[in-house]
Design a protein around this motif. Structure first.
Motif, PDB file in Angstrom:
ATOM      1  N   LEU A  53      26.341  39.098  54.725  1.00  0.00           N
ATOM      2  CA  LEU A  53      26.635  40.339  54.011  1.00  0.00           C
ATOM      3  C   LEU A  53      26.485  40.161  52.501  1.00  0.00           C
ATOM      4  O   LEU A  53      26.691  41.112  51.743  1.00  0.00           O
ATOM      5  CB  LEU A  53      28.081  40.775  54.315  1.00  0.00           C
ATOM      6  N   ASP A  54      26.129  38.959  52.061  1.00  0.00           N
ATOM      7  CA  ASP A  54      26.107  38.704  50.615  1.00  0.00           C
ATOM      8  C   ASP A  54      25.108  39.612  49.895  1.00  0.00           C
ATOM      9  O   ASP A  54      23.918  39.636  50.229  1.00  0.00           O
ATOM     10  CB  ASP A  54      25.783  37.233  50.345  1.00  0.00           C
ATOM     11  N   GLY A  55      25.623  40.380  48.948  1.00  0.00           N
ATOM     12  CA  GLY A  55      24.777  41.274  48.152  1.00  0.00           C
ATOM     13  C   GLY A  55      24.439  42.578  48.841  1.00  0.00           C
ATOM     14  O   GLY A  55      23.637  43.371  48.338  1.00  0.00           O
ATOM     15  N   ALA A  56      25.048  42.840  50.005  1.00  0.00           N
ATOM     16  CA  ALA A  56      24.688  44.031  50.785  1.00  0.00           C
ATOM     17  C   ALA A  56      25.348  45.302  50.248  1.00  0.00           C
ATOM     18  O   ALA A  56      26.314  45.247  49.481  1.00  0.00           O
ATOM     19  CB  ALA A  56      25.086  43.814  52.247  1.00  0.00           C
ATOM     20  N   ILE A  59      36.707  44.552  50.885  1.00  0.00           N
ATOM     21  CA  ILE A  59      36.993  43.589  49.810  1.00  0.00           C
ATOM     22  C   ILE A  59      37.081  42.166  50.376  1.00  0.00           C
ATOM     23  O   ILE A  59      36.660  41.198  49.732  1.00  0.00           O
ATOM     24  CB  ILE A  59      38.275  43.996  49.050  1.00  0.00           C
ATOM     25  N   ALA A  60      37.579  42.053  51.597  1.00  0.00           N
ATOM     26  CA  ALA A  60      37.729  40.719  52.212  1.00  0.00           C
ATOM     27  C   ALA A  60      36.392  39.985  52.321  1.00  0.00           C
ATOM     28  O   ALA A  60      36.360  38.747  52.332  1.00  0.00           O
ATOM     29  CB  ALA A  60      38.383  40.860  53.580  1.00  0.00           C
ATOM     30  N   THR A  61      35.277  40.760  52.398  1.00  0.00           N
ATOM     31  CA  THR A  61      33.966  40.084  52.517  1.00  0.00           C
ATOM     32  C   THR A  61      33.636  39.314  51.237  1.00  0.00           C
ATOM     33  O   THR A  61      32.714  38.516  51.221  1.00  0.00           O
ATOM     34  CB  THR A  61      32.824  41.099  52.797  1.00  0.00           C
ATOM     35  N   LYS A  62      34.357  39.585  50.151  1.00  0.00           N
ATOM     36  CA  LYS A  62      34.085  38.960  48.857  1.00  0.00           C
ATOM     37  C   LYS A  62      34.977  37.747  48.572  1.00  0.00           C
ATOM     38  O   LYS A  62      34.887  37.159  47.503  1.00  0.00           O
ATOM     39  CB  LYS A  62      34.271  39.981  47.725  1.00  0.00           C
ATOM     40  N   ARG A  63      35.887  37.477  49.501  1.00  0.00           N
ATOM     41  CA  ARG A  63      36.860  36.422  49.210  1.00  0.00           C
ATOM     42  C   ARG A  63      36.314  35.034  49.536  1.00  0.00           C
ATOM     43  O   ARG A  63      35.692  34.823  50.572  1.00  0.00           O
ATOM     44  CB  ARG A  63      38.160  36.656  49.993  1.00  0.00           C
ATOM     45  N   ARG A  64      36.621  34.105  48.637  1.00  0.00           N
ATOM     46  CA  ARG A  64      36.341  32.690  48.914  1.00  0.00           C
ATOM     47  C   ARG A  64      37.420  32.212  49.888  1.00  0.00           C
ATOM     48  O   ARG A  64      38.446  32.874  50.051  1.00  0.00           O
ATOM     49  CB  ARG A  64      36.451  31.883  47.621  1.00  0.00           C
ATOM     50  N   PRO A  65      37.211  31.048  50.490  1.00  0.00           N
ATOM     51  CA  PRO A  65      38.240  30.539  51.420  1.00  0.00           C
ATOM     52  C   PRO A  65      39.623  30.459  50.773  1.00  0.00           C
ATOM     53  O   PRO A  65      40.631  30.632  51.448  1.00  0.00           O
ATOM     54  CB  PRO A  65      37.720  29.149  51.794  1.00  0.00           C
ATOM     55  N   ASP A  66      39.688  30.250  49.446  1.00  0.00           N
ATOM     56  CA  ASP A  66      41.007  30.174  48.790  1.00  0.00           C
ATOM     57  C   ASP A  66      41.575  31.557  48.468  1.00  0.00           C
ATOM     58  O   ASP A  66      42.637  31.679  47.862  1.00  0.00           O
ATOM     59  CB  ASP A  66      40.935  29.321  47.521  1.00  0.00           C
ATOM     60  N   GLY A  67      40.853  32.623  48.829  1.00  0.00           N
ATOM     61  CA  GLY A  67      41.389  33.986  48.649  1.00  0.00           C
ATOM     62  C   GLY A  67      40.953  34.667  47.368  1.00  0.00           C
ATOM     63  O   GLY A  67      41.100  35.876  47.228  1.00  0.00           O
ATOM     64  N   THR A  68      40.368  33.929  46.431  1.00  0.00           N
ATOM     65  CA  THR A  68      39.928  34.573  45.186  1.00  0.00           C
ATOM     66  C   THR A  68      38.617  35.327  45.427  1.00  0.00           C
ATOM     67  O   THR A  68      37.890  35.053  46.399  1.00  0.00           O
ATOM     68  CB  THR A  68      39.724  33.527  44.064  1.00  0.00           C
ATOM     69  N   LEU A  69      38.316  36.276  44.532  1.00  0.00           N
ATOM     70  CA  LEU A  69      37.128  37.106  44.718  1.00  0.00           C
ATOM     71  C   LEU A  69      35.900  36.462  44.067  1.00  0.00           C
ATOM     72  O   LEU A  69      35.978  35.944  42.958  1.00  0.00           O
ATOM     73  CB  LEU A  69      37.353  38.491  44.097  1.00  0.00           C
ATOM     74  N   ARG A  95      29.514  37.120  46.568  1.00  0.00           N
ATOM     75  CA  ARG A  95      29.701  37.159  48.034  1.00  0.00           C
ATOM     76  C   ARG A  95      29.852  38.586  48.528  1.00  0.00           C
ATOM     77  O   ARG A  95      30.279  39.465  47.778  1.00  0.00           O
ATOM     78  CB  ARG A  95      31.017  36.454  48.417  1.00  0.00           C
ATOM     79  N   GLY A  96      29.576  38.773  49.815  1.00  0.00           N
ATOM     80  CA  GLY A  96      29.942  40.006  50.526  1.00  0.00           C
ATOM     81  C   GLY A  96      29.332  41.280  49.965  1.00  0.00           C
ATOM     82  O   GLY A  96      28.281  41.261  49.322  1.00  0.00           O
ATOM     83  N   ILE A  97      29.999  42.386  50.266  1.00  0.00           N
ATOM     84  CA  ILE A  97      29.482  43.721  49.906  1.00  0.00           C
ATOM     85  C   ILE A  97      29.490  43.876  48.383  1.00  0.00           C
ATOM     86  O   ILE A  97      30.528  43.745  47.746  1.00  0.00           O
ATOM     87  CB  ILE A  97      30.359  44.824  50.554  1.00  0.00           C
TER      88      ILE A  97
END
Ligand code: AOF
Ligand code: ZN
Length: 378
Positions: free
Chosen positions: A63-66, A89-99, A103-105
């Motif tokens: 989903l990166d950049g979608a 928004i969750a699609t943008k989170r790194r494993p540590d929870g930061t945005l 990543r993602g949408i």
């Protein structure tokens, strides 16, 4: 594929919820990456997964950049489903929870904002998370798809559509009441398509007595709407189709509070027919406004198709209750027949209810005219 075209696909997908999502809106969603659709979703049934989450969970690639394209603003509330905004928004989170902006949408394209005060505000939340948001793409089409939801969620009342098959000179029947075949096959198919879209079809006592209608969308595939019958004194015989066929559980008879406690009412209730007491107006008739209020608030009916007869249609126009009117005009003249709105007492030209033509098309040999009321500044 452009975002405009993607919204067209999302509008198509939204239709899959027809007849199943009410009183929720019909919502469709696609996810685009490099101009290609990588996921599709729709709100399928009331209480079910929202369109955006459906699309996000069915993505076939990264989903990166979608860009997520959706007909309605993603919700920001916990209802029967968790907030779609959080899932995006969750699609943008790194494993540590930061945005992570990469990543993602990256971008969300919205058809129209959600008028539901409980669910709105998703747009700002997405922006706060660094997502680029555009709103208003094919907004008119998105509104049309959800005009029932918009009215119901903002007022508690259903969106009311009037429908009549009339002759060129505005009659629904000859003087002796014969009416069954005024319109042609295509007009009947379109009225059945309307029946399949609404939550309820409403008729007066006279129509049931004369035509003994079934009121289902037999000429198209679709669910049986609730069948609302107005019978102030509960005089209709329980043998009519709406009270005795296999769909009788879908029939609601609106009647006076006195008639609602009679033995006839008890008999109908035992059969599974709902008997709904409604206050009378000053002339001792069922208050049409009260009927719609009760349907909207107690039964969560978000749309009603008023099919007649003359008295009910005239009453709805006189009380300013119609949001939309469909006339199927057959190329025939009936002269001194029964006018569709013949009970309307128009005292002067300036007092005449006026309408805007919204759409006019051919329906076989008939004309299909869709109108919106011209409302005074109110
Ligand atoms: C979306 N996507 O597909 C739909 C939305 O009770 P719930 O959780 O199903 O929430 C219903 C409300 O959410 C509904 O009134 C409307 O405001 C919104 N519907 N929103 O983001 C969807 N169906
Ligand atoms: Zn949602």
């Amino acid at each position: 594929m452009t975002e405009y075209q993607a919204m067209g696909r999302a509008l198509e997908l939204a239709l899959r919820g027809t007849g199943k999502v009410s009183p929720n809106p019909r919502v469709g969603c696609v996810i685009l990456r490099d101009g290609e659709i990588i996921a599709e979703g729709w709100h399928d049934h009331f209480g079910g997964m929202h369109a955006e989450v459906h699309a996000l969970t069915s993505a076939r690639s990264s989903l990166d950049g979608a860009t997520l394209v959706v007909t309605l603003e993603p919700c920001a509330h916990h209802g029967k489903q968790p907030p779609c905004t959080d899932a995006i928004i969750a699609t943008k989170r790194r494993p540590d929870g930061t945005l992570d902006p990469e990543r993602g949408i990256r971008r969300v394209v919205i058809g129209m904002r959600d008028p539901n005060p409980a669910a709105g505000g998703g747009l700002e939340k997405l922006q706060q998370a660094g997502i680029e948001v555009t709103v208003g793409v094919r907004e008119q089409e998105c509104w049309w798809l959800n005009r029932f939801f918009v009215k119901h969620v903002t007022t508690g009342k259903p969106y009311v559509i009037g429908k009549a098959a009339i002759s060129l000179d505005g009659c629904i029947a000859t003087r002796d009441g014969a009416s069954v075949w005024i319109s042609g096959e295509e007009s009947r198919r379109r009225s059945h398509a309307l029946r399949a879209e609404v939550d309820a079809v409403l008729v007066g006592r006279g129509t049931v007595q004369r035509d003994d209608p079934h009121l289902g969308p037999r000429l198209v595939r679709g669910k049986m709407p609730r069948r609302i019958v107005l019978d102030t004194h509960l005089r209709l015989a329980p043998t009519h189709r709406v009270f005795s066929d296999s769909h009788r559980m879908r029939t609601v008879v609106c009647t006076s509070p006195q008639a609602a406690v009679t033995s006839t009412a008890e008999l109908l209730k035992r059969r599974g027919v709902m008997v709904l007491p409604v206050p009378l107006d000053e002339k001792g008739r069922l208050s049409l406004a009260a009927v719609f209020d009760v349907l909207g608030e107690e039964l969560l009916v978000s749309s009603v198709l008023v099919e007649g007869g003359q008295e009910v249609l005239s009453g709805c126009v006189a009380d300013g209750l119609l949001d939309e009117l469909h006339l199927f005009v057959a190329p025939m003249l009936l002269g001194a027949g029964i006018g569709a709105f013949g009970r309307l007492a128009v005292e002067s030209l300036s007092a005449a209810p006026r309408w805007h033509y919204h759409a006019i098309s051919r329906a076989g040999d008939d004309l299909h005219i869709v109108l919106f009321p011209q409302r005074s500044s109110a």
